[in-house]
Design a protein around this motif. Structure first.
Motif, short mmCIF file in Angstrom:
data_model
loop_
_atom_site.label_atom_id
_atom_site.label_comp_id
_atom_site.label_asym_id
_atom_site.label_seq_id
_atom_site.Cartn_x
_atom_site.Cartn_y
_atom_site.Cartn_z
N ILE A 1 4.45 8.15 3.52
CA ILE A 1 2.99 8.14 3.60
C ILE A 1 2.40 9.37 2.91
N SER B 1 7.17 5.21 9.39
CA SER B 1 6.05 6.14 9.51
C SER B 1 4.73 5.38 9.55
N THR C 1 2.51 14.94 13.17
CA THR C 1 3.69 15.11 12.33
C THR C 1 4.89 15.34 13.24
N PRO C 2 5.89 14.43 13.22
CA PRO C 2 5.91 13.21 12.41
C PRO C 2 4.86 12.21 12.88
N SER C 3 4.56 11.28 12.03
CA SER C 3 3.48 10.34 12.32
C SER C 3 3.84 9.33 13.40
N THR C 4 5.13 9.17 13.66
CA THR C 4 5.59 8.27 14.73
C THR C 4 6.64 8.99 15.56
N ALA D 1 0.62 5.79 8.42
CA ALA D 1 -0.42 6.54 7.72
C ALA D 1 -1.67 6.75 8.56
N HIS E 1 14.42 12.29 2.84
CA HIS E 1 13.52 12.00 3.96
C HIS E 1 14.11 10.91 4.84
N ASP F 1 12.15 9.03 7.16
CA ASP F 1 11.25 7.95 7.54
C ASP F 1 11.41 6.77 6.58
N ARG G 1 3.28 12.60 2.99
CA ARG G 1 3.14 13.90 3.68
C ARG G 1 4.46 14.63 3.85
N GLN H 1 10.59 8.70 14.90
CA GLN H 1 11.30 9.47 13.88
C GLN H 1 12.15 10.58 14.50
N ASP I 1 7.95 11.48 7.14
CA ASP I 1 6.65 11.08 6.58
C ASP I 1 6.51 11.13 5.06
#
Length: 413
Positions: free
Chosen positions: A177, A18, A25-28, A20, A78, A80, A179, A31, A174
């Motif tokens: 990070i 992930s 969302t998701p941050s990458t 920050a 999770h 990530d 979230r 994922q 996430d």
């Protein structure tokens, strides 16, 4: 055992780091690769109501097989991995019948996992370990948890003689990070309580965590020629250093444990005219947590007063944002859910290690969103780095704990 190993490896070899700095969302985007794989797998093992939303939150159901009312429970992990260390091109190594000695993770780079430094290794002599190759993290945080939940659900589907109520499972992006729970739809999940499978060594059972806040402190200064600076220059970096010196010297991560809180300076960047300091505040005790925040404001006020005449305005500004709170407040009113997990471990011959989390999980945020959510071991050690490892037997025991919790919940009156 091989089934668990194969499943775990199929997850950790997918890069899900992930980020920050991202506001999506998701941050990458990567994922999604594992998220979509998990959706297909959940359908394949026979779960129903398998959904994935626009933010990659996955939910699924194992229907009840009893004809009486049973509380709906959930299990959450999770997918990530932390951005603290690379999770790309993970090459897991299998160490069968660990002999208690050094494990050479990478001969070429001379990277060794040694019980002389990581003494917890000696608990697992004779067991099968999965390690890194010394160049990446492993991803047991929290792909071990996902492995255990999927394997437990598959086992329950194949063994209908084991009675259980409705079970909901959830996988989130996430978490690393902070979230993971932000866009988790508790109402849609529809459980009375849940358990995150996101702890470390076998036996861990946690329902207390830090109250947490982050602080951004900005220091201003004045730059003039250093040869003619007397009475004129104000070096913001030195003011930041003075600020740090006012914090309790013993109350830092490297000198605290258990219920002891701390201040942690984790980032500082500056030049003469501006320095930005970032730190985190942690304490299990809510009163002490508030006093820690008050201390930052007191130091700020004192420095501003000292420089009021010379600078002409506030030279320090402090912004503090609460991040999450101690789930104990929300779990204690339904402490029976912790008791059930403890009973499950004891019935399986596992010694419960009930202790506070020196951090936070999705569970603490979910507890404040109305889903009480203690945390259970997933089995891994040395998270977030190249020395990460997980004993396969610990993952097997975690699967058994999930099954036993479901069984006890269905029979408890």
């Amino acid at each position: 055992m091989q089934h668990i190993i194969d499943r775990f490896i199929s997850y950790v070899t997918v890069d899900t780091e992930s980020d920050a700095s991202s506001d999506t969302t998701p941050s990458t985007a990567k994922q999604w690769d594992l998220a979509n794989q998990l959706v297909d797998e959940l359908k394949a093992i026979g779960l129903t109501e398998v959904t994935i939303d626009e933010n990659a939150y996955i939910m699924a159901t194992l229907a009840s097989n009893v004809d009486h009312d049973v509380p709906v429970i959930g299990f959450i992990s999770h997918f990530d991995t932390t951005p603290d260390f690379t999770g790309a091109n993970v090459k897991p190594q299998i160490i069968p019948n660990y002999d208690g000695g050094d494990i050479v993770l990478n001969k070429e780079l001379n990277i060794i996992l040694s019980p002389n430094y990581f003494s917890d290794l000696l608990q697992y002599k004779g067991q099968t370990l999965i390690t890194t190759d010394g160049t990446t993290l492993l991803g047991a945080d929290d792909k071990a948890g996902i492995t255990e939940i999927v394997t437990a659900m598959e086992f329950l589907v194949k063994n209908p003689q084991i009675k259980h109520g409705k079970i909901r499972i959830g996988f989130t992006p996430d978490e690393e990070i902070g979230r993971g729970a932000h866009k988790f739809d508790v109402e849609k999940f529809g459980a009375e309580c849940a358990y995150t499978m996101d702890g470390s060594q076998i036996g861990e059972l946690e329902y207390e965590n830090f109250n947490a806040a982050g602080a951004k402190i900005t220091f201003k200064g004045k730059s003039v020629h250093p040869g003619y600076a007397k009475g004129k220059m104000i070096n913001s970096m030195l003011i930041a250093n003075k600020f740090i010196s006012k914090l309790p010297k013993e109350e830092v991560p490297e000198r605290t444990r258990g219920y002891e809180g701390f201040f942690h300076v984790h980032h500082i960047k500056g030049e003469i005219e501006e320095t930005v300091l970032e730190l985190i505040i942690r304490d299990h005790d809510k009163r002490k947590f508030e006093k820690r925040k008050e201390l930052l404001h007191k130091i700020t006020k004192k420095i501003n007063k000292k420089f009021a005449k010379q600078f002409g305005e506030d030279i320090v500004t402090t912004e503090i944002k609460d991040q999450y709170y101690n789930m104990k407040e929300k779990v204690e009113p339904v402490i029976h859910i912790v008791d059930i997990a403890e009973q499950a471990m004891k019935e399986l011959g596992i010694k419960p290690l009930i202790k506070p989390i020196r951090g936070g999980t999705d569970g603490c945020q979910l507890s404040y969103k109305g889903l009480p959510c203690p945390n259970i071991f997933a089995g891994g050690h040395n998270f977030h780095g190249k020395y990460e490892y997980v004993p396969v037997e610990s993952m097997q025991k975690a699967v058994e704990v999930i099954v036993k919790i479901a069984e006890i919940t269905a029979t408890k009156k």
